[in-house]
Design a protein around this motif. Sequence first.
Motif, PDB file in Angstrom:
ATOM      1  N   TYR A 139       0.842  -1.196   0.000  1.00  0.00           N
ATOM      2  CA  TYR A 139       0.000   0.000   0.000  1.00  0.00           C
ATOM      3  C   TYR A 139       0.884   1.255   0.000  1.00  0.00           C
ATOM      4  O   TYR A 139       0.663   2.188  -0.777  1.00  0.00           O
ATOM      5  N   THR A 140       1.899   1.247   0.863  1.00  0.00           N
ATOM      6  CA  THR A 140       2.821   2.383   0.948  1.00  0.00           C
ATOM      7  C   THR A 140       3.590   2.562  -0.357  1.00  0.00           C
ATOM      8  O   THR A 140       3.774   3.689  -0.823  1.00  0.00           O
ATOM      9  N   LEU A 141       4.002   1.468  -0.954  1.00  0.00           N
ATOM     10  CA  LEU A 141       4.699   1.514  -2.243  1.00  0.00           C
ATOM     11  C   LEU A 141       3.810   2.147  -3.314  1.00  0.00           C
ATOM     12  O   LEU A 141       4.245   3.039  -4.052  1.00  0.00           O
ATOM     13  N   MET A 142       2.550   1.712  -3.373  1.00  0.00           N
ATOM     14  CA  MET A 142       1.630   2.279  -4.371  1.00  0.00           C
ATOM     15  C   MET A 142       1.392   3.760  -4.093  1.00  0.00           C
ATOM     16  O   MET A 142       1.355   4.568  -5.026  1.00  0.00           O
ATOM     17  N   GLN A 143       1.237   4.109  -2.827  1.00  0.00           N
ATOM     18  CA  GLN A 143       0.979   5.506  -2.460  1.00  0.00           C
ATOM     19  C   GLN A 143       2.170   6.396  -2.802  1.00  0.00           C
ATOM     20  O   GLN A 143       2.005   7.483  -3.343  1.00  0.00           O
ATOM     21  N   ARG A 144       3.348   5.931  -2.506  1.00  0.00           N
ATOM     22  CA  ARG A 144       4.551   6.737  -2.698  1.00  0.00           C
ATOM     23  C   ARG A 144       5.002   6.776  -4.162  1.00  0.00           C
ATOM     24  O   ARG A 144       5.389   7.827  -4.664  1.00  0.00           O
ATOM     25  N   ASP A 145       4.951   5.640  -4.854  1.00  0.00           N
ATOM     26  CA  ASP A 145       5.511   5.554  -6.202  1.00  0.00           C
ATOM     27  C   ASP A 145       4.471   5.658  -7.320  1.00  0.00           C
ATOM     28  O   ASP A 145       4.635   6.440  -8.248  1.00  0.00           O
ATOM     29  N   SER A 146       3.413   4.864  -7.233  1.00  0.00           N
ATOM     30  CA  SER A 146       2.454   4.785  -8.342  1.00  0.00           C
ATOM     31  C   SER A 146       1.428   5.910  -8.339  1.00  0.00           C
ATOM     32  O   SER A 146       1.058   6.416  -9.401  1.00  0.00           O
ATOM     33  N   TYR A 147       0.947   6.283  -7.157  1.00  0.00           N
ATOM     34  CA  TYR A 147      -0.106   7.306  -7.071  1.00  0.00           C
ATOM     35  C   TYR A 147       0.299   8.639  -7.703  1.00  0.00           C
ATOM     36  O   TYR A 147      -0.487   9.191  -8.493  1.00  0.00           O
ATOM     37  N   PRO A 148       1.501   9.174  -7.432  1.00  0.00           N
ATOM     38  CA  PRO A 148       1.858  10.441  -8.097  1.00  0.00           C
ATOM     39  C   PRO A 148       1.879  10.317  -9.630  1.00  0.00           C
ATOM     40  O   PRO A 148       1.465  11.245 -10.326  1.00  0.00           O
ATOM     41  N   ARG A 149       2.322   9.182 -10.127  1.00  0.00           N
ATOM     42  CA  ARG A 149       2.311   8.977 -11.588  1.00  0.00           C
ATOM     43  C   ARG A 149       0.881   8.847 -12.108  1.00  0.00           C
ATOM     44  O   ARG A 149       0.564   9.323 -13.193  1.00  0.00           O
ATOM     45  N   PHE A 150       0.019   8.213 -11.310  1.00  0.00           N
ATOM     46  CA  PHE A 150      -1.390   8.089 -11.682  1.00  0.00           C
ATOM     47  C   PHE A 150      -2.021   9.471 -11.851  1.00  0.00           C
ATOM     48  O   PHE A 150      -2.749   9.713 -12.812  1.00  0.00           O
ATOM     49  N   LEU A 151      -1.737  10.374 -10.917  1.00  0.00           N
ATOM     50  CA  LEU A 151      -2.319  11.720 -10.986  1.00  0.00           C
ATOM     51  C   LEU A 151      -1.898  12.470 -12.245  1.00  0.00           C
ATOM     52  O   LEU A 151      -2.625  13.335 -12.723  1.00  0.00           O
ATOM     53  N   ASN A 152      -0.737  12.136 -12.787  1.00  0.00           N
ATOM     54  CA  ASN A 152      -0.253  12.772 -14.011  1.00  0.00           C
ATOM     55  C   ASN A 152      -0.498  11.929 -15.255  1.00  0.00           C
ATOM     56  O   ASN A 152      -0.074  12.306 -16.345  1.00  0.00           O
ATOM     57  N   SER A 153      -1.189  10.814 -15.098  1.00  0.00           N
ATOM     58  CA  SER A 153      -1.397   9.880 -16.207  1.00  0.00           C
ATOM     59  C   SER A 153      -2.515  10.336 -17.144  1.00  0.00           C
ATOM     60  O   SER A 153      -3.394  11.112 -16.760  1.00  0.00           O
ATOM     61  N   GLN A 154      -2.472   9.831 -18.346  1.00  0.00           N
ATOM     62  CA  GLN A 154      -3.534  10.095 -19.314  1.00  0.00           C
ATOM     63  C   GLN A 154      -4.864   9.505 -18.839  1.00  0.00           C
ATOM     64  O   GLN A 154      -5.919  10.085 -19.088  1.00  0.00           O
TER      65      GLN A 154
END
Length: 170
Positions: A139-154
């Motif tokens: 969960y922490t990995l997704m929050q820290r790494d994937s979530y910021p990229r998700f917010l900038n994703s198409q």
Amino acid sequence: MLSCLTVKTADDGSQQTNGSKLKPVSETDCEPPTQHEISEWGKSFDKLMLNKRGRQVFKEFLRSEYSEENMLFWIACEDLKRETMTEAVEEKARAIYDDFISILSPKEVSLDAQVRETINRKMVDPSSHTFDEAQFQIYTLMQRDSYPRFLNSQIFKRLQQQHQQQQQQH
């Protein structure tokens, strides 16, 4: 249109062609997310993860990054926590281990050695909380790494634009 999926253990003991004992089960299609939901997802990872449609959109994003196994693992752990029958807990825990923890799994999640060792000890007598530490780490990995990229994703930007266009039409 997005569809919602849940993960459950195969009742008949059969395995899917991908070798997993966990299988996705389609539910009725979810309605598209509301503007309020999309706005909340942009502000808080926790709100994204608490929302079924949010998890589905985020899972689609993770799939595009080849890291969908993180969400699948998290969902499987949530399902395990809801299980009350001892035999089913053991079966689901073994399936989660085989699908996401085993070094032989193609869907292995990235965990540190200490968490892996803790899981290995707990698998002697698995419970509905066997994977809590690992789930928190993912969960922490997704929050820290994937979530910021998700917010900038198409994917996320397209959702925001679709709702803005719908509001302008009304």
